[in-house]
Design an enzyme around this catalytic site. Structure first.
Site, PDB file in Angstrom:
ATOM      1  N   CYS A  10       1.216  -1.028  -0.454  1.00  0.00           N
ATOM      2  CA  CYS A  10       0.126  -0.008   0.225  1.00  0.00           C
ATOM      3  C   CYS A  10       0.740   1.377   0.208  1.00  0.00           C
ATOM      4  O   CYS A  10       2.055   1.365  -0.115  1.00  0.00           O
ATOM      5  CB  CYS A  10      -1.143  -0.164   1.274  1.00  0.00           C
ATOM      6  SG  CYS A  10      -0.149  -0.326   2.673  1.00  0.00           S
ATOM      7  N   CYS A  13       3.126   1.651   2.886  1.00  0.00           N
ATOM      8  CA  CYS A  13       4.240   0.461   3.229  1.00  0.00           C
ATOM      9  C   CYS A  13       5.233   1.355   2.229  1.00  0.00           C
ATOM     10  O   CYS A  13       6.420   1.279   2.548  1.00  0.00           O
ATOM     11  CB  CYS A  13       4.088  -0.799   2.838  1.00  0.00           C
ATOM     12  SG  CYS A  13       2.232  -1.778   3.818  1.00  0.00           S
TER      13      CYS A  13
END
Length: 80
Positions: A10, A13
């Site tokens: 994501c 991340c």
């Protein structure tokens, strides 16, 4: 030094990975940064909320909100 950024991929991340890379660069530390996106491996490392940050096998951060660059530098220095 071994640093792992754990998360499915994501935006947070990727941001955690960039913060970790910047922290290592600013600290001048030789570190191997590994990105782990496999849910099985994430769970096996003890991360239940992503993104996660591990330094030398120790969980240093998990979940949101993301730590600041300065906080990540502190976490890394503590393991150096």
């Amino acid at each position: 030094m071994e640093i792992k950024v754990l998360g499915p991929g994501c935006a947070n991340c990727y941001k955690m990975e960039e913060i970790a890379k910047q922290a290592v660069k600013e600290l001048g530390i030789d570190a191997n940064i590994e990105k782990i996106t496999d849910f099985g491996q994430i769970a096996m490392n003890g991360i239940l909320s992503t993104p996660g940050l591990m330094v030398n096998g120790r969980i240093k951060h998990s979940g949101k909100p993301l730590p600041t660059l300065e906080k990540v530098k502190e976490l890394i220095k503590a393991e150096a």
